[in-house]
Scaffold this motif. Sequence first.
Motif, short mmCIF file in Angstrom:
data_model
loop_
_atom_site.label_atom_id
_atom_site.label_comp_id
_atom_site.label_asym_id
_atom_site.label_seq_id
_atom_site.Cartn_x
_atom_site.Cartn_y
_atom_site.Cartn_z
N CYS A 1 0.86 -1.18 0.00
CA CYS A 1 0.00 0.00 0.00
C CYS A 1 0.90 1.23 0.00
N ALA A 2 0.37 2.35 -0.42
CA ALA A 2 1.18 3.58 -0.48
C ALA A 2 1.76 3.94 0.87
N ASP A 3 1.13 3.50 1.97
CA ASP A 3 1.64 3.78 3.31
C ASP A 3 2.68 2.74 3.76
N SER A 4 3.14 1.90 2.86
CA SER A 4 4.21 0.90 3.06
C SER A 4 3.75 -0.43 3.64
N ARG A 5 2.47 -0.61 3.98
CA ARG A 5 2.00 -1.93 4.43
C ARG A 5 2.10 -2.91 3.26
N ARG A 6 2.71 -4.06 3.51
CA ARG A 6 2.88 -5.05 2.44
C ARG A 6 1.59 -5.79 2.18
N ALA A 7 1.26 -5.89 0.89
CA ALA A 7 0.09 -6.67 0.47
C ALA A 7 0.54 -8.06 0.00
N GLY A 8 1.72 -8.14 -0.58
CA GLY A 8 2.23 -9.42 -1.06
C GLY A 8 3.68 -9.29 -1.49
N GLU A 9 4.36 -10.44 -1.57
CA GLU A 9 5.78 -10.43 -1.95
C GLU A 9 6.15 -11.74 -2.60
N SER A 10 7.15 -11.67 -3.47
CA SER A 10 7.63 -12.86 -4.15
C SER A 10 8.58 -13.63 -3.25
N GLU A 11 8.91 -14.83 -3.69
CA GLU A 11 9.99 -15.56 -3.05
C GLU A 11 11.28 -14.77 -3.24
N MET A 12 12.30 -15.09 -2.47
CA MET A 12 13.57 -14.42 -2.61
C MET A 12 14.27 -14.93 -3.88
N ILE A 13 14.79 -14.03 -4.68
CA ILE A 13 15.43 -14.36 -5.95
C ILE A 13 16.92 -14.36 -5.72
N LEU A 14 17.53 -15.52 -5.92
CA LEU A 14 18.93 -15.72 -5.56
C LEU A 14 19.47 -16.91 -6.34
N GLY A 15 20.78 -16.96 -6.53
CA GLY A 15 21.40 -18.12 -7.17
C GLY A 15 21.50 -17.97 -8.68
N LEU A 16 21.80 -19.09 -9.33
CA LEU A 16 22.05 -19.14 -10.77
C LEU A 16 20.85 -19.74 -11.49
N THR A 17 20.34 -19.01 -12.47
CA THR A 17 19.25 -19.48 -13.32
C THR A 17 19.56 -19.07 -14.75
N TYR A 18 19.96 -20.05 -15.58
CA TYR A 18 20.30 -19.75 -16.98
C TYR A 18 19.08 -19.50 -17.83
N ARG A 19 18.01 -20.22 -17.56
CA ARG A 19 16.79 -20.09 -18.36
C ARG A 19 15.80 -19.21 -17.63
N TRP A 20 14.91 -18.59 -18.41
CA TRP A 20 13.88 -17.75 -17.81
C TRP A 20 13.01 -18.60 -16.89
N ARG A 21 12.78 -18.09 -15.71
CA ARG A 21 12.00 -18.80 -14.69
C ARG A 21 10.87 -17.89 -14.23
N LYS A 22 9.69 -18.46 -14.04
CA LYS A 22 8.54 -17.67 -13.57
C LYS A 22 8.57 -17.55 -12.06
N ILE A 23 8.21 -16.38 -11.60
CA ILE A 23 7.94 -16.18 -10.17
C ILE A 23 6.53 -15.63 -10.08
N GLN A 24 5.83 -15.98 -9.02
CA GLN A 24 4.46 -15.51 -8.88
C GLN A 24 4.04 -15.53 -7.42
N PHE A 25 3.06 -14.70 -7.12
CA PHE A 25 2.47 -14.71 -5.80
C PHE A 25 1.08 -14.10 -5.86
N GLU A 26 0.27 -14.46 -4.90
CA GLU A 26 -1.09 -13.92 -4.77
C GLU A 26 -1.07 -12.83 -3.70
N PHE A 27 -1.94 -11.86 -3.85
CA PHE A 27 -2.06 -10.83 -2.82
C PHE A 27 -3.46 -10.26 -2.86
#
Length: 192
Positions: A122-148
């Motif tokens: 939200c504009a006041d900084s309250r989190r509505a949703g967040e992705s998993e942490m993106i880290l490590g090696l990924t050669y191919r395109w990988r999808k990330i997704q989350f619901e909020f």
Amino acid sequence: LNAALNAFVAKKQFELAYATWLSSLSPERSDIVDLLNNGSFETDPSGAPFDWNIRGGVEAKAKIGSISGHGSRALHIEFGHGRAVFPNVYEYIMLVPGYYHFQAEYKGDLVARRGLQWLVSCADSRRAGESEMILGLTYRWRKIQFEFSIPEKGCETQRVSLIHNARSPSEQIISGSAWFDNLSIVRADTDN
């Protein structure tokens, strides 16, 4: 125009800023405005609050550019070595209350104790949703997704941002790079 839009946002007059921004778009451009603007990074950011804003950073660069072998443009994040202050990468959006699905694609090679994350807040900084942490090696395109979800009151304007989820100076140490493309937000089916 951007100075006026940013002044409206600074005064928390988000509806006025959004209506002014929409009315300023060309007919071709207004036809492609979605819940998340320019999620494919195909157009250069205008500097408006409702378009991508990329600013600052120390030992970390963020830019939109072409990626070989992908056939399009994408958001590229590149880190130096050592402690990094992540740049501001964000866009304001205006979603009505309800349930939503965020999706993006990424690839890269990030070495750190704590990685990158996409946030919807939200504009006041309250989190509505967040992705998993993106880290490590990924050669191919990988999808990330989350619901909020956006609540009925108190979250009329939201902010989509990419952050380095470091909680302490030692966790600011990061190296490598990452590409992001095809970001989208869609209304989730509430019948499920």
